[in-house]
Design a protein around this motif. Structure first.
Motif, PDB file in Angstrom:
ATOM      1  N   SER B  51       0.827  -1.202   0.000  1.00 58.79           N
ATOM      2  CA  SER B  51       0.000   0.000   0.000  1.00 58.79           C
ATOM      3  C   SER B  51       0.862   1.253   0.000  1.00 58.79           C
ATOM      4  O   SER B  51       0.364   2.364   0.059  1.00 58.79           O
ATOM      5  N   LYS B  52       2.194   1.063  -0.050  1.00 56.38           N
ATOM      6  CA  LYS B  52       3.074   2.217   0.013  1.00 56.38           C
ATOM      7  C   LYS B  52       3.501   2.612  -1.394  1.00 56.38           C
ATOM      8  O   LYS B  52       3.980   1.774  -2.163  1.00 56.38           O
ATOM      9  N   GLN B  53       3.307   3.889  -1.710  1.00 60.17           N
ATOM     10  CA  GLN B  53       3.661   4.335  -3.056  1.00 60.17           C
ATOM     11  C   GLN B  53       5.130   4.754  -3.082  1.00 60.17           C
ATOM     12  O   GLN B  53       5.568   5.575  -2.284  1.00 60.17           O
ATOM     13  N   ALA B  54       5.902   4.153  -4.004  1.00 62.41           N
ATOM     14  CA  ALA B  54       7.330   4.457  -4.057  1.00 62.41           C
ATOM     15  C   ALA B  54       7.654   5.451  -5.158  1.00 62.41           C
ATOM     16  O   ALA B  54       8.630   6.175  -5.070  1.00 62.41           O
ATOM     17  N   ILE B  55       6.861   5.453  -6.212  1.00 62.73           N
ATOM     18  CA  ILE B  55       7.091   6.364  -7.341  1.00 62.73           C
ATOM     19  C   ILE B  55       5.767   7.043  -7.681  1.00 62.73           C
ATOM     20  O   ILE B  55       4.743   6.384  -7.796  1.00 62.73           O
ATOM     21  N   ASN B  56       5.810   8.366  -7.830  1.00 64.19           N
ATOM     22  CA  ASN B  56       4.588   9.115  -8.153  1.00 64.19           C
ATOM     23  C   ASN B  56       4.672   9.681  -9.566  1.00 64.19           C
ATOM     24  O   ASN B  56       5.392  10.643  -9.801  1.00 64.19           O
ATOM     25  N   SER B  74      19.032   8.955  -0.812  1.00 62.37           N
ATOM     26  CA  SER B  74      18.651   7.558  -0.608  1.00 62.37           C
ATOM     27  C   SER B  74      17.145   7.452  -0.406  1.00 62.37           C
ATOM     28  O   SER B  74      16.537   8.287   0.254  1.00 62.37           O
ATOM     29  N   GLY B  75      16.553   6.418  -0.993  1.00 61.87           N
ATOM     30  CA  GLY B  75      15.133   6.173  -0.791  1.00 61.87           C
ATOM     31  C   GLY B  75      14.245   7.048  -1.647  1.00 61.87           C
ATOM     32  O   GLY B  75      13.045   7.111  -1.446  1.00 61.87           O
ATOM     33  N   CYS B  76      14.843   7.736  -2.667  1.00 64.65           N
ATOM     34  CA  CYS B  76      14.034   8.634  -3.468  1.00 64.65           C
ATOM     35  C   CYS B  76      13.327   7.901  -4.596  1.00 64.65           C
ATOM     36  O   CYS B  76      12.532   8.480  -5.301  1.00 64.65           O
ATOM     37  N   GLY B  77      13.631   6.624  -4.782  1.00 61.82           N
ATOM     38  CA  GLY B  77      12.913   5.848  -5.791  1.00 61.82           C
ATOM     39  C   GLY B  77      13.651   5.686  -7.103  1.00 61.82           C
ATOM     40  O   GLY B  77      13.131   5.093  -8.026  1.00 61.82           O
ATOM     41  N   LYS B  78      14.888   6.195  -7.179  1.00 57.08           N
ATOM     42  CA  LYS B  78      15.585   6.120  -8.480  1.00 57.08           C
ATOM     43  C   LYS B  78      15.903   4.679  -8.864  1.00 57.08           C
ATOM     44  O   LYS B  78      15.738   4.280 -10.017  1.00 57.08           O
ATOM     45  N   SER B  79      16.318   3.847  -7.879  1.00 56.58           N
ATOM     46  CA  SER B  79      16.591   2.441  -8.192  1.00 56.58           C
ATOM     47  C   SER B  79      15.304   1.696  -8.529  1.00 56.58           C
ATOM     48  O   SER B  79      15.269   0.884  -9.454  1.00 56.58           O
ATOM     49  N   THR B  80      14.237   2.001  -7.789  1.00 60.09           N
ATOM     50  CA  THR B  80      12.938   1.381  -8.069  1.00 60.09           C
ATOM     51  C   THR B  80      12.508   1.685  -9.491  1.00 60.09           C
ATOM     52  O   THR B  80      12.072   0.804 -10.230  1.00 60.09           O
ATOM     53  N   PHE B  81      12.668   2.947  -9.883  1.00 56.25           N
ATOM     54  CA  PHE B  81      12.275   3.342 -11.237  1.00 56.25           C
ATOM     55  C   PHE B  81      13.109   2.580 -12.267  1.00 56.25           C
ATOM     56  O   PHE B  81      12.585   2.056 -13.246  1.00 56.25           O
ATOM     57  N   ILE B 237      21.700   5.235 -15.831  1.00 54.43           N
ATOM     58  CA  ILE B 237      22.565   4.915 -14.700  1.00 54.43           C
ATOM     59  C   ILE B 237      22.072   5.644 -13.455  1.00 54.43           C
ATOM     60  O   ILE B 237      21.761   6.824 -13.488  1.00 54.43           O
ATOM     61  N   VAL B 238      21.955   4.869 -12.373  1.00 50.39           N
ATOM     62  CA  VAL B 238      21.627   5.454 -11.066  1.00 50.39           C
ATOM     63  C   VAL B 238      22.942   5.641 -10.341  1.00 50.39           C
ATOM     64  O   VAL B 238      23.787   4.742 -10.336  1.00 50.39           O
ATOM     65  N   THR B 239      23.150   6.805  -9.774  1.00 51.34           N
ATOM     66  CA  THR B 239      24.410   6.999  -9.065  1.00 51.34           C
ATOM     67  C   THR B 239      24.229   7.915  -7.864  1.00 51.34           C
ATOM     68  O   THR B 239      23.347   8.760  -7.828  1.00 51.34           O
ATOM     69  N   HIS B 240      25.048   7.684  -6.873  1.00 47.51           N
ATOM     70  CA  HIS B 240      25.061   8.560  -5.701  1.00 47.51           C
ATOM     71  C   HIS B 240      26.122   9.641  -5.845  1.00 47.51           C
ATOM     72  O   HIS B 240      26.185  10.568  -5.048  1.00 47.51           O
ATOM     73  N   SER B 241      26.976   9.445  -6.850  1.00 47.55           N
ATOM     74  CA  SER B 241      28.072  10.402  -7.011  1.00 47.55           C
ATOM     75  C   SER B 241      27.689  11.423  -8.063  1.00 47.55           C
ATOM     76  O   SER B 241      27.485  11.109  -9.228  1.00 47.55           O
ATOM     77  N   TYR B 254      16.658  14.372 -11.541  1.00 51.01           N
ATOM     78  CA  TYR B 254      16.775  14.434 -10.092  1.00 51.01           C
ATOM     79  C   TYR B 254      15.474  13.946  -9.445  1.00 51.01           C
ATOM     80  O   TYR B 254      14.395  14.490  -9.694  1.00 51.01           O
ATOM     81  N   PHE B 255      15.586  12.876  -8.642  1.00 53.30           N
ATOM     82  CA  PHE B 255      14.429  12.282  -7.964  1.00 53.30           C
ATOM     83  C   PHE B 255      14.424  12.728  -6.506  1.00 53.30           C
ATOM     84  O   PHE B 255      15.464  12.878  -5.889  1.00 53.30           O
ATOM     85  N   HIS B 256      13.181  12.887  -5.984  1.00 53.94           N
ATOM     86  CA  HIS B 256      13.069  13.234  -4.564  1.00 53.94           C
ATOM     87  C   HIS B 256      11.776  12.633  -4.032  1.00 53.94           C
ATOM     88  O   HIS B 256      10.694  12.948  -4.507  1.00 53.94           O
ATOM     89  N   LEU B 257      11.884  11.752  -3.032  1.00 54.51           N
ATOM     90  CA  LEU B 257      10.721  11.130  -2.386  1.00 54.51           C
ATOM     91  C   LEU B 257       9.729  10.563  -3.395  1.00 54.51           C
ATOM     92  O   LEU B 257       8.524  10.729  -3.247  1.00 54.51           O
ATOM     93  N   GLY B 258      10.249   9.889  -4.410  1.00 49.80           N
ATOM     94  CA  GLY B 258       9.362   9.232  -5.375  1.00 49.80           C
ATOM     95  C   GLY B 258       8.899  10.126  -6.498  1.00 49.80           C
ATOM     96  O   GLY B 258       8.167   9.688  -7.368  1.00 49.80           O
TER      97      GLY B 258
END
Lengths: 463, 287
Positions: B51-56, B74-81, B237-241, B254-258
């Motif tokens: 029931s939790k939405q990860a990407i909007n 972290s946790g912004c949904g970029k890997s999920t996407f 590519i998803v990257t933290h750097s 740039y992703f933020h909170l889904g």
């Protein structure tokens, strides 16, 4: 004056020692406010004193119990009239001494009580009473002495905490050596008895002979009791039953493990896994009569329908049921190793466009194979050592046969039959059980060592 | 971060009435999310874990021969996407994807589409190098064997060599192809995983923080490789750097909170971000 009373008294002394040790530590520091000048917390000084009061006394008590009877008995034996013991076998002497002890403790005596025996019994009772009192005195003296020693040593600089630590380490070492020494003792006793057996029967006959008939003639003219000890039929019988068991258990266990680990939804898994593991909890004797009363007649009837002659106690029945018993071993060990394959391996394979079954066949099973093989070997050693099912379902006749529909016997079944009932323990017949036991032990040991080393090697792969 | 939805809306500008009316509280993405020559097009993608939405409602194109980098805390949904793009999320229980994702005009979440061949077209390289516990050769030959891409041992040998060549690993391993892939160094393992992915000739390569487990030298080699691979593949590519994103990609999202907050030319995102959240992130104020 019972022993347990002494133990309770000892515990009380220890409690006292704890209290005194603690108080003395606080006093030596100069009161409760000065505790921080002590090396350790006061309770460690108390523990230290309690251990000194209790441990040596308990050790002495143990030793006393170990040797008191021997010393008293030898004193009594020395005083017995020489003609009573002359020319008697050691067994007879043992019986006489038993009578004396029984008389002294007020139990039933097997022979008529002669004045000599009565006198010896009186002496025995007197000595035992003295020894008992001496033990009380000695143990309590040691306890108080230990307490005094700890009392004298208590001073702020004493490293009580470290000492308690090393004493605890010593206690742990003692207990683990008990487990190890017991194992060693069992092995040695089996080895020595087997050695006695191999003095009577040559190892060549035992390991290479094909005729097993351990009955030894009591009279010279007795029929059908030649005493042949060729164990090959037992080994082949064991092998066949275990093989049939593994043929049942490995495919079923492995496939169900793969299903549970890879395909099953969580709710199915949470029900199916415990249900399969229930199989491991069924007592083997229940499997035994399931095999003997349900499976064996079924196989015999099916065989009759197909025109085959099936013995009512067949290797097939025993093997099938043993296989069912072993399924949970194979499945839960395989399930563990399959789950231990990292998810990243699966992801890597799926990401290359592999299906689930391709991933299982080409990545997961090869990666988990060493662990699965280890699990199977552990199951094999379980199958070889399994007794109850084969006792009830496999039969007693030592047939050297390759036909699973025949009746065969196994090493474990023969050990049971050789040792059931009243037996003399110096004939080749009963000693053969030890030789069989030793063989069994060595085989399962080797299998376990191989299995564990394979499992360990596998673990290193992902670390 | 104590920003309410209202404040966010003020920052992102007024929402269209259609979006206000919709149940989702998806936000307008700042910047142009389309590509001139798109290979993959995503429109209004929502992802739910239970029931939790990860990407909007994320919309984003991945163009041919370009590297798109996805950055965000972290946790912004970029890997999920990213995992939606080859349907790797299918393997996660309770994960649900709605919206439209197309590869060359073909809807990849279409019921009739089999995700298995899709994953050969859209390859993936993971955060931690995950070579199979097989030989180097078998690692690369794995995909081609499954898909029957070659007809003879010689062809397979050739494909393995060319894949390793493209991944810049051939020179280092050509004398020990029969040794286990797990025995290579971390950077080599990651290049082996890239070679493995290339061997099934995908159109798109997804990379989920491919250098996060590597040292700077191995990272530099992989980054150079990504730039070379652009000639033939589309890469996400998803990257933290952020330096890495700036070095390897042409466009940055740039992703933020889904939510996909801002997307644009990499140069522009890093030198002149339009959205305050993007600016805060790339200037290191949070994240």
């Amino acid at each position: 004056m019972y022993a347990w009373t002494l133990i309770v008294v000892l515990l009380m002394v220890m409690a006292l020692a704890y209290h005194l040790g603690r108080k003395r530590a606080i006093a030596s520091a100069g009161g409760v406010t000065q505790i921080n000048t002590l090396h350790s917390l006061p309770s460690y000084y108390g523990l230290y004193a309690a251990i000194w009061a209790g441990l040596p006394a308990l050790l002495l008590m143990g030793l006393w119990f170990g040797f008191q009877d021997q010393i008293v008995t030898s004193l009594v034996t020395a005083n017995l009239p020489a003609e009573m013991l002359d020319g008697q076998s050691s067994g007879r002497v043992g019986l006489i001494l038993n009578d004396i002890k029984n008389l002294a403790t007020g139990n039933i005596v097997s022979a008529t009580v002669t004045p000599e025996v009565q006198a010896a019994a009186d002496q025995y009772a007197r000595l035992a009473r003295i020894a008992n009192w001496a033990m009380w005195l000695a143990v309590l003296a040691v306890a108080v002495g230990g307490m005094a020693y700890a009392w004298l040593r208590t001073e702020p600089q004493m490293r009580a905490r470290n000492r308690v630590e090393s004493i605890f380490k010593f206690i742990m070492i003692t207990f683990s050596s008990i487990a190890i020494l017991t194992t060693l003792g069992i092995v040695l006793s089996v080895v020595f008895e087997s050695f006695r057996f191999f003095q009577m029967i040559s190892p060549l006959e035992f390991f290479l002979g094909t005729n097993w008939s351990p009955q030894i003639a009591l009279r010279a003219d007795q029929v059908g009791a030649s005493g042949a000890f060729g164990a090959i039929p037992l080994f082949t019988g064991t092998l066949m039953v275990s093989l049939i068991a593994m043929l049942v258990a490995v495919p079923i266990g492995l496939m169900s493990a793969i299903y549970l680990a890879e395909y099953a939804p969580r709710n199915v898994r949470s029900i199916a896994k415990p249900v399969i593991e229930v199989l491991a909890g069924i007592p083997t004797v229940v499997y035994g009569f399931f095999a003997a009363l349900t499976v064996a007649p079924l196989i015999r009837d099916l065989g009759a329908l197909a025109g085959l002659n099936v013995a009512s106690e067949s290797a097939l029945a025993a093997g099938l049921v043993m296989g069912i018993m072993i399924i949970p071993f194979v499945s839960s060990l395989s399930d563990d190793v399959i789950n231990a394959v990292p998810q990243s391996m699966r992801d890597g394979s799926y990401a290359l466009g592999a299906t689930q079954s391709e991933t299982i066949r080409r990545v997961i099973i090869p990666a988990a194979l060493p662990g699965i093989v280890g699990g199977i070997l552990l199951a094999v050693s379980r199958a070889i050592g399994e007794t109850m099912i084969v006792v009830m379902a496999a039969g007693l006749s030592a047939n050297l046969t390759a036909n699973p529909l025949d009746s065969v016997t196994t090493v474990t079944v023969q050990i049971v039959t050789l040792l059931t009932g009243d037996q003399e323990f110096d004939s080749a017949k009963t000693l053969a059980a030890f030789a069989l036991g030793l063989t069994l032990f060595l085989v399962t040991l080797v299998l376990n060592v191989i299995a564990l080393s394979i499992v360990r090697k596998y673990r290193e792969q992902y670390e | 971060m104590n920003i309410t939805v209202d404040e966010m809306e003020k920052m992102t500008g007024a929402m269209s009435s259609a979006e206000l009316a919709s149940e989702r509280h998806s936000r307008t993405t700042v910047g142009d999310f389309t590509a001139a020559d798109p290979r993959m097009t995503c429109r209004n993608v929502d992802v739910w874990y239970g029931s939790k939405q990860a990407i909007n409602g994320v919309s984003l194109d991945i163009g041919k021969n370009e590297v798109v980098s996805m950055i965000g805390p972290s946790g912004c949904g970029k890997s999920t996407f990213l995992r939606c793009l080859n349907r790797m999320n299918d393997t996660i229980d309770g994960c649900r994807v709605t919206g439209s994702i197309q590869l060359d005009g073909q809807e990849i979440y279409d019921k009739s589409l089999d995700p298995v061949p899709l994953r050969a077209q859209v390859g993936m390289v993971f955060q931690k190098p995950n070579p199979f516990p097989k030989s180097i050769y078998e690692n690369v030959a794995y995909g081609p064997r499954i898909h029957g891409l070659t007809n003879s041992k010689a062809e397979l040998d050739e494909l393995v060599e060319s894949s390793l060549e493209k991944a810049g690993l051939w020179k280092e391993v050509k004398d020990r192809l029969d040794q286990p892939g797990t025995g290579l160094s971390g950077g080599q393992q990651q290049r082996l995983c890239i070679a493995r992915t290339i061997a099934v000739s995908p159109e798109v390569i997804l990379m989920d923080e491919p250098c996060s487990a590597l040292d700077p030298i191995a990272t530099a080699i992989i980054e150079e490789l990504i730039d070379e691979l652009r000639a033939n593949y589309s890469i996400a590519i998803v990257t933290h750097s952020m330096q890495q994103a700036a070095r390897v990609s042409q466009r940055t999202a740039y992703f933020h909170l889904g939510d996909l907050i801002e997307v644009g030319e990499t140069n522009q995102i890093f030198t002149n971000p339009q959205h305050r959240l993007t600016e805060d992130y790339i200037t290191g104020r949070f994240g």
